[in-house]
Design a protein around this motif. Sequence first.
Motif, PDB file in Angstrom:
ATOM      1  N   UNK A 196       0.788  -1.230   0.000  1.00  0.00           N
ATOM      2  CA  UNK A 196       0.000   0.000   0.000  1.00  0.00           C
ATOM      3  C   UNK A 196       0.817   1.275   0.000  1.00  0.00           C
ATOM      4  N   UNK A 197       2.139   1.159   0.082  1.00  0.00           N
ATOM      5  CA  UNK A 197       2.989   2.353   0.143  1.00  0.00           C
ATOM      6  C   UNK A 197       3.460   2.698  -1.266  1.00  0.00           C
ATOM      7  N   UNK A 198       3.070   3.866  -1.784  1.00  0.00           N
ATOM      8  CA  UNK A 198       3.528   4.250  -3.118  1.00  0.00           C
ATOM      9  C   UNK A 198       5.027   4.541  -3.128  1.00  0.00           C
ATOM     10  N   UNK A 199       5.667   4.183  -4.249  1.00  0.00           N
ATOM     11  CA  UNK A 199       7.098   4.396  -4.414  1.00  0.00           C
ATOM     12  C   UNK A 199       7.335   5.240  -5.652  1.00  0.00           C
ATOM     13  N   UNK A 200       8.081   6.313  -5.467  1.00  0.00           N
ATOM     14  CA  UNK A 200       8.495   7.163  -6.577  1.00  0.00           C
ATOM     15  C   UNK A 200       9.977   6.885  -6.812  1.00  0.00           C
ATOM     16  N   UNK A 201      10.321   6.502  -8.029  1.00  0.00           N
ATOM     17  CA  UNK A 201      11.710   6.227  -8.382  1.00  0.00           C
ATOM     18  C   UNK A 201      12.355   7.518  -8.883  1.00  0.00           C
ATOM     19  N   UNK A 202      13.634   7.651  -8.548  1.00  0.00           N
ATOM     20  CA  UNK A 202      14.382   8.866  -8.873  1.00  0.00           C
ATOM     21  C   UNK A 202      15.768   8.445  -9.338  1.00  0.00           C
ATOM     22  N   UNK A 209      14.765   2.372 -17.946  1.00  0.00           N
ATOM     23  CA  UNK A 209      14.732   2.132 -16.505  1.00  0.00           C
ATOM     24  C   UNK A 209      13.398   2.581 -15.924  1.00  0.00           C
ATOM     25  N   UNK A 210      12.896   3.700 -16.413  1.00  0.00           N
ATOM     26  CA  UNK A 210      11.602   4.199 -15.951  1.00  0.00           C
ATOM     27  C   UNK A 210      10.472   3.245 -16.281  1.00  0.00           C
ATOM     28  N   UNK A 211      10.499   2.697 -17.473  1.00  0.00           N
ATOM     29  CA  UNK A 211       9.470   1.741 -17.887  1.00  0.00           C
ATOM     30  C   UNK A 211       9.528   0.500 -17.005  1.00  0.00           C
ATOM     31  N   UNK A 212      10.751   0.000 -16.749  1.00  0.00           N
ATOM     32  CA  UNK A 212      10.916  -1.171 -15.879  1.00  0.00           C
ATOM     33  C   UNK A 212      10.383  -0.889 -14.481  1.00  0.00           C
ATOM     34  N   UNK A 213      10.668   0.303 -13.966  1.00  0.00           N
ATOM     35  CA  UNK A 213      10.222   0.660 -12.619  1.00  0.00           C
ATOM     36  C   UNK A 213       8.703   0.746 -12.538  1.00  0.00           C
TER      37      UNK A 213
END
Length: 139
Positions: free
Chosen positions: A87-93, A101-105
């Motif tokens: 339930x915890x949203x994750x923002x990749x940076x 990499x963004x698509x994979x994330x």
Amino acid sequence: MPLETQEGMTLCPIPIRVLLVDDESEFTAVMAKRLGRLGMAVETATDGYEAYCILERAPVDVVVLDVLMPGLDGVQTLKALRRRFPGVPVIMLTGQGSVLDGIKAIRAGAFDFLFKPTEAEELAARIREAVLTSLARNA
């Protein structure tokens, strides 16, 4: 700053709790301070293992996670966090990643993917959006 809906209703009078995970200690110190000035309560971790341990003892509203870290990288950490804390949203940076990499994330369950450098205000806006989306899904 409290979390508000698009209609201007206050949803959360307490600060949004953010876990900022990055092996670049200067970046985390500066970004934590800037997000704090924007009304967020920020805790930092230097790698995926530390992030996991922090989440085991204290819940957060959003995780902001670097992609390229020594040991457990960002996508591996993301997958572990999605299993244990769905339930915890994750923002990749990332400062060195690619669109791939963004698509994979995103496919691995990230809420969003941002490139460094990013302004604190932009990151804070994405964090608020992640919290609102999470609240709506859990309502």
